[in-house]
Design a protein around this motif. Structure first.
Motif, PDB file in Angstrom:
ATOM      1  N   GLY A   1     -87.307  66.369  90.914  1.00 20.87           N
ATOM      2  CA  GLY A   1     -87.067  64.974  91.247  1.00 20.87           C
ATOM      3  C   GLY A   1     -85.680  64.708  91.792  1.00 20.87           C
ATOM      4  N   SER A   2     -85.451  63.459  92.145  1.00 24.58           N
ATOM      5  CA  SER A   2     -84.159  63.077  92.726  1.00 24.58           C
ATOM      6  C   SER A   2     -83.034  63.149  91.695  1.00 24.58           C
ATOM      7  CB  SER A   2     -84.250  61.663  93.304  1.00 24.58           C
ATOM      8  OG  SER A   2     -84.581  60.749  92.276  1.00 24.58           O
ATOM      9  N   GLY A   3     -83.344  63.093  90.412  1.00 24.31           N
ATOM     10  CA  GLY A   3     -82.319  63.161  89.380  1.00 24.31           C
ATOM     11  C   GLY A   3     -82.030  64.577  88.908  1.00 24.31           C
TER      12      GLY A   3
ATOM     13  N   SER B   1     -90.464  75.336  93.863  1.00 26.72           N
ATOM     14  CA  SER B   1     -89.405  76.093  94.537  1.00 26.72           C
ATOM     15  C   SER B   1     -88.356  76.567  93.537  1.00 26.72           C
ATOM     16  CB  SER B   1     -88.715  75.217  95.586  1.00 26.72           C
ATOM     17  OG  SER B   1     -89.615  74.881  96.602  1.00 26.72           O
ATOM     18  N   PRO B   2     -87.768  77.758  93.779  1.00 24.12           N
ATOM     19  CA  PRO B   2     -86.672  78.205  92.911  1.00 24.12           C
ATOM     20  C   PRO B   2     -85.461  77.299  93.099  1.00 24.12           C
ATOM     21  CG  PRO B   2     -86.997  79.734  94.744  1.00 24.12           C
ATOM     22  CD  PRO B   2     -88.085  78.725  94.826  1.00 24.12           C
ATOM     23  N   ARG B   3     -84.615  77.237  92.080  1.00 26.04           N
ATOM     24  CA  ARG B   3     -83.468  76.338  92.102  1.00 26.04           C
ATOM     25  C   ARG B   3     -82.236  77.073  91.587  1.00 26.04           C
ATOM     26  NH1 ARG B   3     -85.375  71.454  93.269  1.00 26.04           N
ATOM     27  NH2 ARG B   3     -83.489  70.352  92.739  1.00 26.04           N
ATOM     28  N   TYR B   4     -81.055  76.530  91.907  1.00 21.85           N
ATOM     29  CA  TYR B   4     -79.812  77.117  91.420  1.00 21.85           C
ATOM     30  C   TYR B   4     -78.765  76.041  91.235  1.00 21.85           C
ATOM     31  CZ  TYR B   4     -78.253  76.828  96.299  1.00 21.85           C
ATOM     32  OH  TYR B   4     -77.922  76.388  97.550  1.00 21.85           O
ATOM     33  N   LEU B   5     -77.735  76.395  90.492  1.00 15.99           N
ATOM     34  CA  LEU B   5     -76.543  75.569  90.395  1.00 15.99           C
ATOM     35  C   LEU B   5     -75.341  76.498  90.388  1.00 15.99           C
ATOM     36  CD1 LEU B   5     -75.320  75.596  87.199  1.00 15.99           C
ATOM     37  CD2 LEU B   5     -77.367  74.276  86.861  1.00 15.99           C
TER      38      LEU B   5
END
Length: 182
Positions: free
Chosen positions: A102-104, A121-125
């Protein structure tokens, strides 16, 4: 011809009973074998799901490294843009909201991985940890453009990448430390 004293009807009944017992044993063996195969099939699917999730998380981590390497992220972006954090300000990596679509969301979606293989989808920070001055850390980090000597200490980054598998039931989180010299 010899006669054992039994009439032919009794012999046929014994053969039928023996055949039924053999069929019962074979049926039990077949059912047990099918259950074993079914369990093994589920285990193989879970392992494959985990491998796909790990590969996607590694892909996301590499994309984060490339963003740092190609200087599409500057130190001024940390603490300001989503998914880029200053030291000790990164969100809880085990919280579902960190990796939501989501957008948050507190993370960045990786692009380019075949999404047909994944549920999301894969994500990262990326967390900026500051200048790395410990020589042991410098030797163990993947640091680009750093020759040591009189150069300024490299900037250190902690990259955390997350991905789920095809079913969404498997999740993998990997952590990479990356350094960039000037």
């Amino acid at each position: 011809m010899t006669n054992s004293g039994l009439s032919p009807g009794y012999q046929y009944g014994a053969a039928l009973l023996t055949s039924l017992l053999i069929l019962l044993v074979l049926s039990l063996l077949a059912v047990a074998s099918m259950q074993s195969v079914s369990l093994q099939e589920r285990m193989v699917a879970a392992v494959r799901d985990g491998q796909i999730a790990r590969e996607a998380a590694e892909y996301a981590a590499r994309e984060a490294e490339l963003r740092l390497e190609n200087e599409t992220v500057t130190l001024g972006d940390f603490g300001v843009k989503t998914g880029l954090y200053n030291k000790a300000t990164a969100p809880d990596i085990y919280a579902a909201t960190t990796w939501s679509n989501g957008s948050g969301s507190a993370s960045i979606a990786a692009t380019g991985f075949p999404t047909s293989e994944l549920s999301v989808s894969p994500r990262y920070l990326i967390e900026h940890v500051g200048q790395v001055t410990n020589e042991e850390l410098i030797n163990n980090m993947a640091i680009s453009n750093y020759s040591g000597g009189g150069a300024a200490p490299p900037e250190g980054f902690r990259i955390i990448a997350w991905s789920s598998g095809r079913t969404g039931q498997t999740r993998r989180i990997i952590e990479v430390y990356y350094g960039k010299g000037s």
